[in-house]
Write an enzyme that holds these catalytic residues in place. Structure first.
Site, short mmCIF file in Angstrom:
data_model
loop_
_atom_site.label_atom_id
_atom_site.label_comp_id
_atom_site.label_asym_id
_atom_site.label_seq_id
_atom_site.Cartn_x
_atom_site.Cartn_y
_atom_site.Cartn_z
N GLU A 1 -12.16 0.29 6.87
CA GLU A 1 -10.91 -0.47 6.76
C GLU A 1 -10.13 -0.13 5.50
O GLU A 1 -8.97 -0.54 5.36
CB GLU A 1 -11.22 -1.97 6.79
CG GLU A 1 -11.90 -2.42 8.08
CD GLU A 1 -12.05 -3.94 8.18
OE1 GLU A 1 -11.60 -4.65 7.24
OE2 GLU A 1 -12.60 -4.41 9.19
N HIS A 2 -10.75 0.62 4.58
CA HIS A 2 -10.11 0.99 3.30
C HIS A 2 -10.31 2.48 3.08
O HIS A 2 -11.37 3.03 3.40
CB HIS A 2 -10.71 0.17 2.16
CG HIS A 2 -10.72 -1.31 2.42
ND1 HIS A 2 -9.60 -2.09 2.29
CD2 HIS A 2 -11.72 -2.13 2.86
CE1 HIS A 2 -9.90 -3.34 2.62
NE2 HIS A 2 -11.18 -3.39 2.96
#
Length: 289
Positions: free
Chosen positions: A139-140
């Site tokens: 997600e990052h």
């Protein structure tokens, strides 16, 4: 937006997936009800390429460590649940939101070094745990979308070609930056990605049935030709919850042969309510033809 009908894969599927182990709630595979008439995937959450030292976590450039509840979800427990239920497969998910109290970033030193490390470390885990697939859940990001696409695409391709895994999924959600990465991966490597576990629960809690269907059509267009699964969040803090019409939406998709499966985040949270919605999901899927 208007969605081209040809972009949507039309075939119902009896696939049910449940993420498990991220929250260390002592949930076991055997706690979760398993309907024999569905294809059931447990997804261990997570393996992360960060150091496992509890005092601090730092990136390891593709050298994955286990961050799920490995005491309750051990290799012997994987073997036991698969022996007890022939319709069960077990995968592991890579990345996730956080490691300890920091965000888990995709942070390769180079494509070649990351892929080499990832293939080596994951082959070991996959063999030890007798796993069947992987899920991509970063997600990052501390790289550009093209690097992410090349790293993940080459990883999946190598593991499939070597016979280590039999399926792969990705788990994007509706965030502009996140979508850039997963759509870059999809454009180049959709042929090795079997399922899109789209996090529909990342939409607002007030999502209606009609909005959910529109979101599904939008993401089916984005991931053109992909098997996009519907999803809900245990506890109902986002998206369309089971209490507010999730199964109504699924039945609408079923009637148009677009229900490719259902996944749930997560068994850790569902344990408290007795997995009531897991049972309901599988009952719906078991009636598909």
């Amino acid at each position: 937006m208007e969605v081209a009908q040809s972009s949507i894969h039309r075939a119902n599927s009896k696939l049910f997936c449940e993420y498990i182990g991220a929250k260390f709630c002592n949930v076991k595979f055997s706690d979760v009800p398993i309907n024999p008439n569905v294809e059931f995937h447990f997804i261990l959450s997570f393996a992360i390429d960060y150091t496992s030292d509890s005092s601090s976590h730092s990136p390891t450039n593709g050298k994955f460590n286990i961050f799920w509840d490995f005491y309750n979800l051990s290799p012997s427990k994987v073997l036991s649940i698969k022996n007890s239920h022939p319709n069960v497969k077990v995968a592991l998910s890579l990345g996730g939101d956080t490691v300890g109290d920091v965000h888990a970033h995709f942070n390769p030193s180079s494509v070649d070094s990351w892929v080499s490390n990832a293939v080596s470390s994951l082959k070991h885990i996959i063999k030890e745990y007798n796993l069947d697939g992987i899920d991509i859940n970063y997600e990052h990001f501390s790289s550009d979308p093209d690097t992410f696409a090349r790293c993940i695409g080459q990883l999946i391709t190598t593991l499939k070609n070597d016979g280590d895994i039999f399926f792969a999924s990705i788990a994007p959600f509706d965030d502009a930056k996140v979508q850039k990465y997963y759509l870059a991966l999809w454009r180049s490597y959709s042929h090795v990605i079997d399922f899109v576990n789209f996090q529909f629960y990342a939409y607002s809690k007030g999502t209606t049935v009609s909005q959910f269907i529109k979101y599904f059509e939008t993401q089916s267009s984005n991931y053109n030709g992909g098997k996009v699964l519907t999803s809900f969040l245990s506890g109902g803090s986002g998206g369309l919850s089971p209490e507010n019409g999730f199964f109504t939406a699924c039945n609408q998709l079923k009637s148009s042969k677009r229900l490719h499966g259902i996944f749930v985040w997560s068994a850790d949270d569902s344990k408290a309510n007795g997995f009531v919605h897991e049972k309901q999901s599988q009952e719906l899927l078991s009636t598909l033809n």
